[in-house]
Design a protein around this motif. Structure first.
Motif, mmCIF file in Angstrom:
data_model
loop_
_atom_site.group_PDB
_atom_site.id
_atom_site.type_symbol
_atom_site.label_atom_id
_atom_site.label_comp_id
_atom_site.label_asym_id
_atom_site.label_seq_id
_atom_site.Cartn_x
_atom_site.Cartn_y
_atom_site.Cartn_z
ATOM 1 N N MET A 34 40.065 42.215 46.639
ATOM 2 C CA MET A 34 40.538 42.787 45.379
ATOM 3 C C MET A 34 41.668 41.950 44.794
ATOM 4 O O MET A 34 41.657 41.608 43.604
ATOM 5 C CB MET A 34 41.017 44.217 45.627
ATOM 6 N N ASP A 35 42.651 41.607 45.634
ATOM 7 C CA ASP A 35 43.824 40.885 45.136
ATOM 8 C C ASP A 35 43.509 39.444 44.745
ATOM 9 O O ASP A 35 44.174 38.875 43.880
ATOM 10 C CB ASP A 35 44.937 40.914 46.197
ATOM 11 N N VAL A 36 42.502 38.844 45.390
ATOM 12 C CA VAL A 36 42.099 37.483 45.021
ATOM 13 C C VAL A 36 41.425 37.478 43.655
ATOM 14 O O VAL A 36 41.713 36.640 42.799
ATOM 15 C CB VAL A 36 41.152 36.887 46.077
ATOM 16 N N MET A 37 40.527 38.425 43.427
ATOM 17 C CA MET A 37 39.673 38.384 42.242
ATOM 18 C C MET A 37 40.288 39.014 41.005
ATOM 19 O O MET A 37 39.861 38.743 39.886
ATOM 20 C CB MET A 37 38.334 39.083 42.547
ATOM 21 N N VAL A 38 41.310 39.855 41.187
ATOM 22 C CA VAL A 38 41.832 40.601 40.044
ATOM 23 C C VAL A 38 42.339 39.675 38.938
ATOM 24 O O VAL A 38 42.179 39.963 37.748
ATOM 25 C CB VAL A 38 42.936 41.585 40.514
ATOM 26 N N VAL A 60 47.109 28.497 37.714
ATOM 27 C CA VAL A 60 47.331 29.810 38.338
ATOM 28 C C VAL A 60 46.356 30.023 39.489
ATOM 29 O O VAL A 60 46.740 30.479 40.572
ATOM 30 C CB VAL A 60 47.191 30.931 37.296
ATOM 31 N N PHE A 61 45.088 29.676 39.264
ATOM 32 C CA PHE A 61 44.083 29.829 40.313
ATOM 33 C C PHE A 61 44.387 28.892 41.487
ATOM 34 O O PHE A 61 44.282 29.285 42.652
ATOM 35 C CB PHE A 61 42.688 29.541 39.758
ATOM 36 N N SER A 62 44.766 27.667 41.185
ATOM 37 C CA SER A 62 45.115 26.707 42.236
ATOM 38 C C SER A 62 46.336 27.173 43.020
ATOM 39 O O SER A 62 46.416 26.981 44.234
ATOM 40 C CB SER A 62 45.391 25.325 41.627
ATOM 41 N N ALA A 63 47.302 27.786 42.322
ATOM 42 C CA ALA A 63 48.505 28.289 42.984
ATOM 43 C C ALA A 63 48.155 29.359 44.008
ATOM 44 O O ALA A 63 48.735 29.403 45.105
ATOM 45 C CB ALA A 63 49.477 28.845 41.945
ATOM 46 N N GLY A 64 47.214 30.224 43.665
ATOM 47 C CA GLY A 64 46.787 31.261 44.597
ATOM 48 C C GLY A 64 46.170 30.667 45.850
ATOM 49 O O GLY A 64 46.445 31.103 46.971
ATOM 50 N N LEU A 65 45.335 29.643 45.666
ATOM 51 C CA LEU A 65 44.695 28.976 46.804
ATOM 52 C C LEU A 65 45.720 28.246 47.658
ATOM 53 O O LEU A 65 45.637 28.248 48.893
ATOM 54 C CB LEU A 65 43.628 28.001 46.299
ATOM 55 N N LEU A 66 46.702 27.616 47.015
ATOM 56 C CA LEU A 66 47.765 26.947 47.752
ATOM 57 C C LEU A 66 48.537 27.956 48.592
ATOM 58 O O LEU A 66 48.855 27.710 49.767
ATOM 59 C CB LEU A 66 48.708 26.235 46.782
ATOM 60 N N VAL A 97 53.749 43.831 46.647
ATOM 61 C CA VAL A 97 54.864 43.591 45.733
ATOM 62 C C VAL A 97 54.489 42.584 44.653
ATOM 63 O O VAL A 97 54.740 42.800 43.458
ATOM 64 C CB VAL A 97 56.105 43.109 46.511
ATOM 65 N N SER A 98 53.889 41.472 45.055
ATOM 66 C CA SER A 98 53.597 40.408 44.092
ATOM 67 C C SER A 98 52.505 40.806 43.097
ATOM 68 O O SER A 98 52.610 40.510 41.901
ATOM 69 C CB SER A 98 53.199 39.116 44.828
ATOM 70 N N VAL A 99 51.454 41.476 43.585
ATOM 71 C CA VAL A 99 50.375 41.893 42.678
ATOM 72 C C VAL A 99 50.880 42.952 41.700
ATOM 73 O O VAL A 99 50.599 42.890 40.499
ATOM 74 C CB VAL A 99 49.162 42.417 43.475
ATOM 75 N N MET A 114 53.878 34.466 41.198
ATOM 76 C CA MET A 114 53.330 35.691 41.795
ATOM 77 C C MET A 114 52.041 35.411 42.557
ATOM 78 O O MET A 114 51.784 36.000 43.605
ATOM 79 C CB MET A 114 53.067 36.735 40.700
ATOM 80 N N ARG A 115 51.231 34.481 42.043
ATOM 81 C CA ARG A 115 49.980 34.153 42.734
ATOM 82 C C ARG A 115 50.235 33.379 44.030
ATOM 83 O O ARG A 115 49.500 33.544 45.007
ATOM 84 C CB ARG A 115 49.056 33.347 41.817
ATOM 85 N N VAL A 116 51.265 32.556 44.051
ATOM 86 C CA VAL A 116 51.611 31.862 45.293
ATOM 87 C C VAL A 116 52.024 32.874 46.359
ATOM 88 O O VAL A 116 51.564 32.823 47.506
ATOM 89 C CB VAL A 116 52.745 30.835 45.073
ATOM 90 N N VAL A 117 52.880 33.824 45.973
ATOM 91 C CA VAL A 117 53.358 34.826 46.936
ATOM 92 C C VAL A 117 52.213 35.696 47.439
ATOM 93 O O VAL A 117 52.081 35.932 48.647
ATOM 94 C CB VAL A 117 54.456 35.716 46.291
ATOM 95 N N SER A 118 51.381 36.177 46.528
ATOM 96 C CA SER A 118 50.251 36.999 46.956
ATOM 97 C C SER A 118 49.277 36.181 47.798
ATOM 98 O O SER A 118 48.708 36.696 48.768
ATOM 99 C CB SER A 118 49.525 37.597 45.744
ATOM 100 N N GLY A 119 49.121 34.891 47.458
ATOM 101 C CA GLY A 119 48.256 34.023 48.254
ATOM 102 C C GLY A 119 48.753 33.865 49.674
ATOM 103 O O GLY A 119 47.962 33.854 50.625
ATOM 104 N N ILE A 120 50.069 33.751 49.855
ATOM 105 C CA ILE A 120 50.641 33.659 51.212
ATOM 106 C C ILE A 120 50.283 34.918 52.008
ATOM 107 O O ILE A 120 49.892 34.839 53.180
ATOM 108 C CB ILE A 120 52.170 33.477 51.129
#
Length: 404
Positions: A34-38, A60-66, A97-99, A114-120
Motif C-alpha cells: 500500500m505504502d509503495v504504490m500510493v 520521487v519514485f527513485s527516492a523511494g527505491l533508494l 509517520v512519513s506516509v 518523505m519517500r526516502v523515509v518511508s522507503g527505509i
C-alpha cells in the motif's frame, strides 16, 4: 522486548503462536504494498496541482527505491542484534509517520524526503518479516509460508489502488496518504502484542552481536551470496521496468482507455497467485528449480509479447507476466533465509533485498533510455527478457550446502 516462547507450551499452542506471527507479518507486508504504490496513484493529481510534469516526479519514485535499499541493507541488519520484532515495529513507525505527513507536502523536495523515509521503513520491513517468518514456519512448509507473507505486498497494492480510485477524485490526493498512514498506525499495537521472536533467534547468543555486511562475503558464503545478488539484481531490474512502464505499455499496445486502466491491477493479481503457487510448487520440486522455471516462463512471455499487440490478450499476458516475475523473485527471499544461519540471517536477507532495490532503480532508468532512443515497447520486452534469463540461470548455480 518480552517475546519469548514458553518452553512448557504444547506443540499445538506453540504452532498457534507461530501461525499468528506469520499472519501479522502478512498484514505488515500488505501495508508495504500500500505504502509503495500510493504515491503512484496520487502522482497524476500531484502533478496537476503543483503544475509539474510527470517526468519531474521521477526523482520521487527513485527516492523511494533508494530508501528501500538503505532500509534493507542497513536497518534490517540491526534485526540480528535487537531482534526481528523490534525492527518491524521501528519500520512501521517510519512508514506511518512519513506516509501520513506526506499529505501536507507542498513541494517536490518535501515529497522526496518523505519517500526516502518511508522507503527505509519499507526496506527494513520486507527483509525482517521474511526472516521472522522463515524462523517461525515449520521446516517442511517454510518456503510456502515465506511466499505467503510476501504475497501480502501485491494484495496491499491492489487494495490501495481500489481505495485511491474512489477517494482521490472526491477528496483530493492528500486523503489517500492520510488513510494509508492511519492504517499503518493502527497495526502498531497488533505487531507489538502478537509478534513473537522465534526460539531459534532467542537461543542464539551470537545474535546479540551485530554482524557486518562483509560477513556475507566470508569464504563460506561468498559464492552463494554473489550468485544470489546477481539473480535478485536482474529480477528486480526486470520487475521494476515492468511496473514503472505498465501504464505506457498498455496505452501503446492498442488497448482501449478503459481496459488499460486495469493493466496494473491484473499484473498484481497475477503476482499474488504466482507468489502463492511458487511457495507450494517449491515444496514439491525444490525452491531453486521452481524459481528457474518461473523466470524462464516470464522471459518466454516477454519474447512473444509483441505478437499480441492490439488484442485483449495483452491483459492476459500482463497477468501471466506478473505471475511469473513476482513468483520467481519472491522465492529469492526464501532462498536468502535458507542460505544464512540465524546470527546473520536478517543481514543476509536485507543485503539481498538492498542489492535488488538497486536493480529496481537501474531497470526503469535503462528502459527510459531505450524508449527515448526510439526502441519500441516490444523491443524493450525482448531486451529485458535477457536479465530475466540470467537471473534464472544464476539460481541453479547457488549451493545452499556451502552456506549453512
Amino acid at each position: 522486548m518480552n517475546s519469548t516462547l514458553k518452553t512448557s507450551s504444547s506443540p499445538s499452542s506453540v504452532f498457534s503462536v507461530q501461525l499468528l506471527t506469520i499472519f501479522v507479518c502478512f498484514l505488515m507486508n500488505m501495508l508495504d504494498g500500500m505504502d509503495v504504490m500510493v504515491v503512484s496513484y496520487a502522482a497524476p493529481n500531484i502533478s496537476k496541482d503543483w503544475s509539474v510534469s510527470p517526468q519531474s516526479l521521477g526523482v520521487v519514485f527513485s527516492a523511494g527505491l533508494l530508501g528501500m535499499a538503505i532500509g534493507a541493507i542497513f536497518l534490517a541488519s540491526r534485526a540480528d542484534k535487537i531482534g526481528r520484532k523490534g525492527i518491524i515495529l521501528i519500520s512501521n513507525v517510519l512508514m506511518s509517520v512519513s506516509v501520513f505527513a506526506t499529505a501536507w507536502a507542498n513541494s517536490v523536495e518535501m515529497l522526496t524526503i518523505m519517500r526516502v523515509v518511508s522507503g527505509i521503513g519499507i526496506g527494513g520491513m520486507l527483509a525482517s518479516t521474511a526472516t521472522l517468518t522463515s524462523e517461525n514456519a515449520p521446516q517442511k512448509t517454510k518456503d510456502f509460508w515465506v511466499s505467503f507473507v510476501m504475497a501480502g505486498y501485491p494484495i496491499g497494492a491492489v487494495l490501495s489502488g481500489l481505495v485511491a480510485a474512489s477517494v482521490i477524485p472526491q477528496y483530493g490526493w492528500p486523503a489517500i496518504f492520510k488513510i494509508a498512514g492511519f492504517a499503518s498506525f493502527v497495526t502498531l499495537p497488533i505487531g507489538y502484542f502478537f509478534l513473537k521472536e522465534s526460539k531459534e533467534f532467542l537461543n542464539k547468543s551470537a545474535s546479540r552481536e551485530r554482524p557486518a555486511l562483509t560477513a556475507l562475503l566470508a569464504e563460506k558464503y561468498k559464492k552463494a551470496t554473489i550468485g544470489l545478488w546477481v539473480a535478485i539484481f536482474m529480477a528486480f531490474a526486470t520487475l521494476y521496468f515492468l511496473t514503472t512502464w505498465i501504464p505506457k505499455l498498455a496505452s501503446v499496445t492498442g488497448l482501449s482507455v478503459e481496459l488499460a486502466i486495469y493493466a496494473g491491477t491484473v499484473f498484481n493479481l497475477g503476482a499474488f497467485f504466482g507468489i502463492i503457487s511458487q511457495g507450494y510448487l517449491s515444496s514439491i520440486f525444490g525452491l531453486q528449480k521452481t524459481i528457474f522455471g518461473y523466470l524462464i516462463f516470464t522471459a518466454f512471455l516477454m519474447l512473444i509479447f509483441g505478437q499480441f499487440a492490439g488484442s485483449v490478450m495483452v491483459l492476459v499476458l500482463f497477468g501471466l507476466i506478473g505471475f511469473g516475475i513476482q513468483g520467481g523473485f519472491v522465492g529469492m527471499y526464501s532462498l536468502a533465509a535458507r542460505l544464512y544461519p540465524t546470527e546473520i540471517r536478517a543481514t543476509g536477507v536485507g543485503g539481498a533485498v538492498g542489492i535488488g532495490r538497486i536493480g529496481a532503480i537501474v531497470g526503469p532508468l535503462l528502459g527510459g533510455v531505450l524508449i527515448g532512443a526510439g526502441l519500441s515497447m516490444t523491443t524493450n520486452f525482448i531486451v529485458f527478457a535477457v536479465p530475466t534469463v540470467i537471473s534464472g540461470i544464476a539460481m541453479l548455480y547457488i549451493s545452499t550446502k556451502d552456506s549453512r
